[in-house]
Motif scaffolding. Structure first.
Motif, PDB file in Angstrom:
ATOM      1  N   LEU A   1      -2.234  12.641  11.438  1.00  0.00           N
ATOM      2  CA  LEU A   1      -2.809  11.915  10.310  1.00  0.00           C
ATOM      3  C   LEU A   1      -4.020  12.650   9.753  1.00  0.00           C
ATOM      4  O   LEU A   1      -4.872  12.059   9.070  1.00  0.00           O
TER       5      LEU A   1
ATOM      6  N   GLN B   1       3.948   5.011  10.807  1.00  0.00           N
ATOM      7  CA  GLN B   1       4.444   5.660   9.581  1.00  0.00           C
ATOM      8  C   GLN B   1       4.847   7.105   9.838  1.00  0.00           C
ATOM      9  O   GLN B   1       5.784   7.608   9.229  1.00  0.00           O
TER      10      GLN B   1
ATOM     11  N   GLN C   1      -3.562  -5.229  11.594  1.00  0.00           N
ATOM     12  CA  GLN C   1      -3.521  -4.515  10.318  1.00  0.00           C
ATOM     13  C   GLN C   1      -2.151  -4.669   9.696  1.00  0.00           C
ATOM     14  O   GLN C   1      -1.159  -4.862  10.394  1.00  0.00           O
TER      15      GLN C   1
ATOM     16  N   GLU D   1      -0.287  -2.019   7.176  1.00  0.00           N
ATOM     17  CA  GLU D   1      -0.371  -0.760   6.418  1.00  0.00           C
ATOM     18  C   GLU D   1       0.905  -0.579   5.639  1.00  0.00           C
ATOM     19  O   GLU D   1       1.974  -1.056   6.043  1.00  0.00           O
TER      20      GLU D   1
ATOM     21  N   PHE E   1      -6.547  10.762   5.878  1.00  0.00           N
ATOM     22  CA  PHE E   1      -5.117  10.944   5.573  1.00  0.00           C
ATOM     23  C   PHE E   1      -4.759  10.720   4.114  1.00  0.00           C
ATOM     24  O   PHE E   1      -3.582  10.769   3.755  1.00  0.00           O
ATOM     25  N   THR E   2      -5.744  10.431   3.268  1.00  0.00           N
ATOM     26  CA  THR E   2      -5.444  10.269   1.827  1.00  0.00           C
ATOM     27  C   THR E   2      -6.423  11.090   0.995  1.00  0.00           C
ATOM     28  O   THR E   2      -7.578  11.307   1.379  1.00  0.00           O
TER      29      THR E   2
ATOM     30  N   GLY F   1      -8.270  -0.471   2.030  1.00  0.00           N
ATOM     31  CA  GLY F   1      -8.424   0.941   1.714  1.00  0.00           C
ATOM     32  C   GLY F   1      -7.076   1.515   1.321  1.00  0.00           C
ATOM     33  O   GLY F   1      -6.037   1.007   1.739  1.00  0.00           O
TER      34      GLY F   1
ATOM     35  N   ALA G   1      -0.562   5.336   0.241  1.00  0.00           N
ATOM     36  CA  ALA G   1      -0.615   4.510   1.449  1.00  0.00           C
ATOM     37  C   ALA G   1      -1.803   3.576   1.324  1.00  0.00           C
ATOM     38  O   ALA G   1      -2.722   3.831   0.526  1.00  0.00           O
TER      39      ALA G   1
ATOM     40  N   GLY H   1      -4.078   0.313   3.673  1.00  0.00           N
ATOM     41  CA  GLY H   1      -4.215  -0.410   4.939  1.00  0.00           C
ATOM     42  C   GLY H   1      -5.195  -1.549   4.772  1.00  0.00           C
ATOM     43  O   GLY H   1      -6.172  -1.437   4.023  1.00  0.00           O
TER      44      GLY H   1
HETATM   45  C1  2NL Z   1      -8.273   0.559   5.871  1.00  0.00           C
HETATM   46  C2  2NL Z   1      -7.683   1.745   5.240  1.00  0.00           C
HETATM   47  C3  2NL Z   1      -5.717   3.036   5.095  1.00  0.00           C
HETATM   48  C4  2NL Z   1      -3.840   4.474   5.171  1.00  0.00           C
HETATM   49  C5  2NL Z   1      -4.556   3.426   5.699  1.00  0.00           C
HETATM   50  C6  2NL Z   1      -2.032   6.028   5.735  1.00  0.00           C
HETATM   51  C7  2NL Z   1      -0.950   6.261   6.536  1.00  0.00           C
HETATM   52  C8  2NL Z   1      -0.275   7.429   6.423  1.00  0.00           C
HETATM   53  C9  2NL Z   1      -0.658   8.379   5.508  1.00  0.00           C
HETATM   54  C10 2NL Z   1      -1.723   8.078   4.724  1.00  0.00           C
HETATM   55 CL1  2NL Z   1       1.034   7.763   7.429  1.00  0.00          CL
HETATM   56  N1  2NL Z   1      -2.411   6.931   4.830  1.00  0.00           N
HETATM   57  N2  2NL Z   1      -2.694   4.855   5.838  1.00  0.00           N
HETATM   58  C11 2NL Z   1      -4.283   5.089   3.989  1.00  0.00           C
HETATM   59  C12 2NL Z   1      -5.439   4.652   3.403  1.00  0.00           C
HETATM   60  C13 2NL Z   1      -6.184   3.631   3.946  1.00  0.00           C
HETATM   61  O1  2NL Z   1      -6.378   1.989   5.684  1.00  0.00           O
HETATM   62  O2  2NL Z   1      -9.385   0.222   5.578  1.00  0.00           O
HETATM   63  N3  2NL Z   1      -7.534  -0.121   6.757  1.00  0.00           N
HETATM   64  C14 2NL Z   1      -8.000  -1.268   7.410  1.00  0.00           C
END
Ligand code: 2NL
Length: 367
Positions: free
Chosen positions: A160, A199, A234, A236, A276-277, A308, A334, A336
């Motif tokens: 990630l 994922q 969570q 996602e 990861f983004t 996010g 993506a 989450g």
């Molecule tokens: C947050 C933010 C996020 C992701 C989760 C993700 C997963 C893959 C690739 C790229 Cl495999 N991104 N997940 C991306 C952005 C934010 O979560 O505050 N979560 C509680």
């Protein structure tokens, strides 16, 4: 109790009187029969071959009759035999009928009584919220996936785009399993700090296009307080296809928040960072309490930060490139979100610990 008398003479008048007396006794005794055992005693007393009333009648009245009277007495005795038999049969039906109805009375059910009320359980507010979020995305055509809560460092971090020893790892205080010093870092087991590793598994198993949400439990080495719990949930989401843009991300999340909180909900995206983004955004929704005017809940900003998101970083595709994820050909987004945070916003809960207290007085409010 009735006793068969000897006949003084065998005249019709004497016979009549004796028969009347016998029938009266039969009637009285038959009427007293209540149960099956009593009926059997009654039957034997009157019909037993040895010393039953009818046998005595035969001996004392018929056999003792002088020749000329035998014919007349015989007819009366025959008739008596029949009458006694019929009376005993009738009493049997009454006796067994009484037994049946007393059995039925014991089994009587009052169908007008209220039914047994068993209190119905309901989903815990966290699970209910998680399911509501998942359903919003299912309606948009997403599939739902789940994965293990114990992961390797590789799936939780490396794939990630959290490189080994990168400071981004410090933002997710991680619970590692003990005694793994001999293993390579990427193979070390840990409790997943987010559902993102699922994922990666999904992309390893299926080429694009992908549209999936992953609900589940995650773990952080945090000290519990009003806003932190070492175990939380969570949801996602991941979308990968050709020509997916940031506009798709914005439209999707804006719709999801309206579906979840009501059509008047507004969303706002502002720049952020996730490993990861790229680019990344924090997504805020207009304050539930004041509707955007500014209050204590939203710290006078009118906005509440809820999730996010971002465009999947090309570095992430490199780990699954051979399965059809060429960053020159596909793109994706993506997102989450923390389920507890959203549940607390929906229900106006100010302490996350209440959700884990198991206190029935709290939970009853959701029943
Ligand atoms: C947050 C933010 C996020 C992701 C989760 C993700 C997963 C893959 C690739 C790229 Cl495999 N991104 N997940 C991306 C952005 C934010 O979560 O505050 N979560 C509680």
């Amino acid at each position: 109790m009735y006793q068969v008398p000897k006949l003084a003479d065998h005249s019709a008048a004497a016979l009549d009187a004796a028969v009347r007396e016998l029938l009266a006794a039969l009637e009285a005794e038959a009427a007293a029969v209540a149960g099956e055992n009593e009926w059997r005693a009654f039957r034997d007393r009157w019909m037993a071959r040895k010393n039953g009333v009818l046998t005595q009648v035969n001996d004392l009245w018929l056999k003792a009759a002088p020749g000329p009277a035998k014919r007349e007495v015989g007819q009366r005795v025959n008739q008596l035999n029949k009458q006694v038999e019929e009376r005993v049969e009738a009493a049997k039906e009454r006796a067994s009928g009484a037994a049946t109805s007393s059995k039925l009375a014991g089994e009587r059910v009052d169908v007008t009584l209220p039914g047994t009320r068993r209190p119905l359980g309901v989903e815990h507010p966290v699970i209910r919220t998680m399911n509501e979020i998942v359903r919003v995305f299912q309606r948009m055509g997403y599939s739902v996936g789940e994965g293990p809560e114990v992961e390797t460092d590789y799936y939780n971090f490396e794939a990630l785009n959290f490189p080994p020893n990168h400071p981004a790892r410090d933002t997710q205080d991680t619970v590692f399993l003990a005694g793994q010093e001999k293993k390579q870092q990427r193979d070390r087991l840990l409790l997943r700090t987010h559902t993102s590793p699922v994922q990666i598994h999904v992309m390893e198993q299926q080429p694009p296009p992908v549209r999936i949400v992953i609900p589940g439990k995650v773990y952080r080495h945090d000290t519990p307080d009003a806003t932190h719990s070492p175990v939380f949930h969570q949801v996602e989401g991941l979308v990968v296809d050709t020509n997916i843009t940031f506009r798709d991300l914005k439209g999707t999340l804006d719709h999801a928040m309206k579906a979840l909180f009501g059509a008047s909900m507004k969303t706002r995206f502002f720049p952020s960072f996730f490993p990861f983004t790229e680019p990344s955004a924090d997504v805020a929704v207009s304050c539930f309490k004041c509707g955007g005017k500014g209050c204590r809940l939203c710290k006078m900003s009118g906005w509440i930060e809820l999730l996010g998101a971002g465009m999947v970083d090309p570095n992430v595709y490199e780990f699954v490139r051979k399965n059809g994820y060429d960053p020159a050909k596909v793109s994706g987004f993506a997102f989450g979100m923390g389920v507890e945070r959203i549940a607390m916003a929906i229900y106006g809960i100010d302490d996350i610990q209440l959700l884990y207290s198991g206190d029935v007085r709290f939970l009853e409010q959701f029943a």
